[in-house]
Design an enzyme around this catalytic site. Structure first.
Site, PDB file in Angstrom:
ATOM      1  N   ARG A 199       0.838  -1.204   0.000  1.00  0.00           N
ATOM      2  CA  ARG A 199       0.000   0.000   0.000  1.00  0.00           C
ATOM      3  C   ARG A 199       0.867   1.246   0.000  1.00  0.00           C
ATOM      4  O   ARG A 199       1.839   1.330   0.753  1.00  0.00           O
ATOM      5  CB  ARG A 199      -0.887   0.037   1.254  1.00  0.00           C
ATOM      6  CG  ARG A 199      -1.984  -0.960   1.257  1.00  0.00           C
ATOM      7  CD  ARG A 199      -3.112  -0.609   2.199  1.00  0.00           C
ATOM      8  NE  ARG A 199      -2.723  -0.026   3.473  1.00  0.00           N
ATOM      9  CZ  ARG A 199      -3.586   0.314   4.429  1.00  0.00           C
ATOM     10  NH1 ARG A 199      -4.880   0.128   4.236  1.00  0.00           N
ATOM     11  NH2 ARG A 199      -3.178   0.808   5.560  1.00  0.00           N
ATOM     12  N   THR A 218      -1.723   7.221  -0.226  1.00  0.00           N
ATOM     13  CA  THR A 218      -3.044   6.977  -0.826  1.00  0.00           C
ATOM     14  C   THR A 218      -3.713   5.697  -0.318  1.00  0.00           C
ATOM     15  O   THR A 218      -4.920   5.527  -0.504  1.00  0.00           O
ATOM     16  CB  THR A 218      -2.912   6.843  -2.352  1.00  0.00           C
ATOM     17  OG1 THR A 218      -2.121   5.671  -2.628  1.00  0.00           O
ATOM     18  CG2 THR A 218      -2.240   8.061  -2.958  1.00  0.00           C
ATOM     19  N   ASP A 233       0.677  -2.618  12.725  1.00  0.00           N
ATOM     20  CA  ASP A 233       1.088  -3.210  11.447  1.00  0.00           C
ATOM     21  C   ASP A 233       1.480  -4.673  11.674  1.00  0.00           C
ATOM     22  O   ASP A 233       2.522  -4.955  12.286  1.00  0.00           O
ATOM     23  CB  ASP A 233       2.268  -2.410  10.878  1.00  0.00           C
ATOM     24  CG  ASP A 233       2.628  -2.852   9.461  1.00  0.00           C
ATOM     25  OD1 ASP A 233       2.731  -4.075   9.225  1.00  0.00           O
ATOM     26  OD2 ASP A 233       2.803  -1.988   8.594  1.00  0.00           O
ATOM     27  N   ASP A 284       4.971  -5.764  10.341  1.00  0.00           N
ATOM     28  CA  ASP A 284       6.073  -5.244  11.150  1.00  0.00           C
ATOM     29  C   ASP A 284       6.194  -5.997  12.466  1.00  0.00           C
ATOM     30  O   ASP A 284       7.295  -6.331  12.915  1.00  0.00           O
ATOM     31  CB  ASP A 284       5.870  -3.749  11.434  1.00  0.00           C
ATOM     32  CG  ASP A 284       6.272  -2.875  10.262  1.00  0.00           C
ATOM     33  OD1 ASP A 284       6.960  -3.377   9.349  1.00  0.00           O
ATOM     34  OD2 ASP A 284       5.895  -1.688  10.254  1.00  0.00           O
TER      35      ASP A 284
HETATM   36  C1  PRP Z   1      -1.039  -3.879   4.909  1.00  0.00           C
HETATM   37  C2  PRP Z   1      -1.645  -5.078   5.607  1.00  0.00           C
HETATM   38  C3  PRP Z   1      -2.433  -5.732   4.504  1.00  0.00           C
HETATM   39  C4  PRP Z   1      -2.846  -4.572   3.647  1.00  0.00           C
HETATM   40  C5  PRP Z   1      -4.309  -4.323   3.868  1.00  0.00           C
HETATM   41  O1  PRP Z   1       0.072  -4.286   4.200  1.00  0.00           O
HETATM   42  O2  PRP Z   1      -0.682  -5.924   6.128  1.00  0.00           O
HETATM   43  O3  PRP Z   1      -1.655  -6.597   3.724  1.00  0.00           O
HETATM   44  O4  PRP Z   1      -2.073  -3.452   4.050  1.00  0.00           O
HETATM   45  O5  PRP Z   1      -4.701  -3.160   3.283  1.00  0.00           O
HETATM   46  P1  PRP Z   1      -5.936  -2.980   2.339  1.00  0.00           P
HETATM   47  O6  PRP Z   1      -7.027  -3.898   2.784  1.00  0.00           O
HETATM   48  O7  PRP Z   1      -6.282  -1.530   2.562  1.00  0.00           O
HETATM   49  O8  PRP Z   1      -5.464  -3.229   0.956  1.00  0.00           O
HETATM   50  P2  PRP Z   1       1.129  -3.294   3.544  1.00  0.00           P
HETATM   51  O9  PRP Z   1       0.686  -2.838   2.204  1.00  0.00           O
HETATM   52  O10 PRP Z   1       1.460  -2.208   4.523  1.00  0.00           O
HETATM   53  O11 PRP Z   1       2.360  -4.209   3.282  1.00  0.00           O
HETATM   54  P3  PRP Z   1       3.120  -5.276   4.205  1.00  0.00           P
HETATM   55  O12 PRP Z   1       2.240  -6.480   4.266  1.00  0.00           O
HETATM   56  O13 PRP Z   1       4.359  -5.489   3.418  1.00  0.00           O
HETATM   57  O14 PRP Z   1       3.378  -4.694   5.558  1.00  0.00           O
END
Ligand code: PRP
Length: 210
Positions: free
Chosen positions: A103, A107, A199, A202
């Protein structure tokens, strides 16, 4: 909410409380993540068809049942990978596909950076794993990509879902079931789930200071 299954179970509730607690450190977070994900994954396919078999116990012959389905697990990188050990414990024969989605911090729109899938057929059951269903953008992106395969069943397994993410999936894919430990209150202005747990990636992979 139709097709949303909130798993009610004391072990799930206990593990979720540990995961939500900001003082839970990485090792403990992984431990409770593994527990909750095994239960959620098993619950996600509790209605699948079984194969009757006859087996010999050390004492006698009995009829039993074995899982008859071809399961493909697709974790959404990166946080979805935290659910993979649990998924493979429950379905050791499962094939695994990977999609990388990140993400944008401003945005909250997910951008694809990786794609590696096994051959997917109409006979397969697909389990998508992503512990945090926030806006739903990441999962809906993946659902659109695999929709053309017309697989038998597609299910989404998450640990916490926001109402916004549930609505996004239901709007685009009303037949897809969502299995979760909790439906939380809302998304904040950064599109983080509240109350949530922070997160997941993380905290599971140890990329934040505890
Ligand atoms: C976060 C979370 C989900 C996603 C959900 O990941 O871990 O995978 O966002 O968001 P959404 O439903 O709004 O699409 P991120 O993109 O931060 O990446 P990561 O898994 O690498 O931490």
């Amino acid at each position: 909410m139709e097709n949303v299954h909130v798993v009610s179970n004391p072990f799930v509730a206990d593990a979720l409380t540990h995961l939500r607690d900001k003082t839970t450190a990485t090792q403990e977070f992984r431990h409770f993540s593994d527990i909750i994900c095994q239960i959620l994954i098993a619950e996600s396919l509790k209605d699948v068809s079984m194969l009757p078999v006859t087996i010999e116990t050390p004492l006698t012959t009995i009829k039993g049942q074995k899982l008859a389905e071809n399961v493909i697990v697709i974790p959404i990188l990166r946080a979805g990978v935290a659910m993979l050990p649990s998924a493979l414990t429950v379905f050791p024969k499962a094939k695994v596909g990977f999609i990388g989605l990140q993400r944008d911090e401003q945005t909250a729109i997910a951008k694809e950076y990786y794609w590696k899938m096994p051959h997917i057929t109409a006979e397969d059951i697909v389990l998508i794993t992503d512990p945090m269903l926030a806006t739903g953008g990441s999962t809906v992106h993946l659902l659109h990509k695999i929709a053309k395969k017309q697989t038998k069943i597609v299910r989404v397994v998450c640990v916490i879902a926001a109402p916004e993410g549930i609505h996004a999936i239901q709007k685009a894919f009303p037949n897809v079931h969502i299995i979760t430990a909790a439906v939380d209150d809302h998304l904040n202005d950064k599109k983080f789930i509240v109350p949530g747990l922070g997160d997941y990636g993380d905290r599971y992979f140890g990329t934040t200071e505890q």
